[in-house]
Design a protein around this motif. Structure first.
Motif, PDB file in Angstrom:
ATOM      1  N   TYR A  60      32.436  32.000  38.839  1.00  0.00           N
ATOM      2  CA  TYR A  60      32.183  33.265  38.541  1.00  0.00           C
ATOM      3  C   TYR A  60      31.429  33.567  37.318  1.00  0.00           C
ATOM      4  O   TYR A  60      31.538  32.706  36.435  1.00  0.00           O
ATOM      5  CB  TYR A  60      33.439  34.304  38.619  1.00  0.00           C
ATOM      6  N   LYS A  65      33.623  38.049  36.553  1.00  0.00           N
ATOM      7  CA  LYS A  65      34.916  37.442  36.705  1.00  0.00           C
ATOM      8  C   LYS A  65      36.075  38.508  36.264  1.00  0.00           C
ATOM      9  O   LYS A  65      35.724  39.257  35.674  1.00  0.00           O
ATOM     10  CB  LYS A  65      35.172  36.247  35.952  1.00  0.00           C
ATOM     11  N   THR A  69      35.736  38.938  43.683  1.00  0.00           N
ATOM     12  CA  THR A  69      36.630  37.635  44.247  1.00  0.00           C
ATOM     13  C   THR A  69      35.595  37.285  45.425  1.00  0.00           C
ATOM     14  O   THR A  69      35.248  38.035  46.378  1.00  0.00           O
ATOM     15  CB  THR A  69      37.870  38.226  44.817  1.00  0.00           C
ATOM     16  N   SER A  71      35.543  34.696  48.756  1.00  0.00           N
ATOM     17  CA  SER A  71      36.301  34.145  49.709  1.00  0.00           C
ATOM     18  C   SER A  71      35.636  33.668  50.873  1.00  0.00           C
ATOM     19  O   SER A  71      34.222  34.050  51.239  1.00  0.00           O
ATOM     20  CB  SER A  71      37.593  34.990  50.030  1.00  0.00           C
TER      21      SER A  71
END
Length: 126
Positions: A60, A65, A69, A71
């Motif tokens: 990040y 950060k 997030t 994924s």
């Protein structure tokens, strides 16, 4: 040949959340890392986040950060970016990019990012 398409961009008030999706088609992306970049108004394209092929490594940018997030779902050939507590400085066009290798490696825009989407606009304002 990879084709990437970002969706999920929208207008949101400060403090709000958005979830961006990067749909990859043409070939399986399971063996490759995928990154998110953004271009803020008047600024250069900048690194946001990266996820390795197996999701074991996530990178990040300092600015995002603890708020963003990343994924992925290799079965669906999808990569996601959940963005929370959005601020006006997060206003940008967000791009996903397929990296040349399985690991994230350097975060430079012009290093190992072989395929790009068209981008999706995120606007954060009152």
């Amino acid at each position: 040949q990879f084709h990437l398409e970002e969706t999920g961009g929208d207008w949101v008030q400060p403090g709000g959340s958005l979830s961006l999706s990067c749909e990859i088609s043409g070939r399986s992306v399971r063996e490759y890392a995928v990154s998110w970049f953004r271009r803020r108004p008047g600024r250069r394209l900048a690194f946001v986040s990266c996820i390795s092929d197996s999701s074991l490594t996530k990178q990040y940018a300092e600015r995002v950060k603890d708020r963003f997030t990343i994924s992925r779902d290799n079965a669906k050939n999808m990569v996601y970016l959940q963005m929370n507590n959005l601020q006006p400085e997060d206003t940008a066009v967000y791009y996903c990019a397929r990296k040349r290798y399985s690991m994230c490696g350097p975060t430079d825009v012009d290093v190992d990012n072989d395929d790009w989407g068209q981008g999706t606009q995120v606007t954060v304002s009152l």
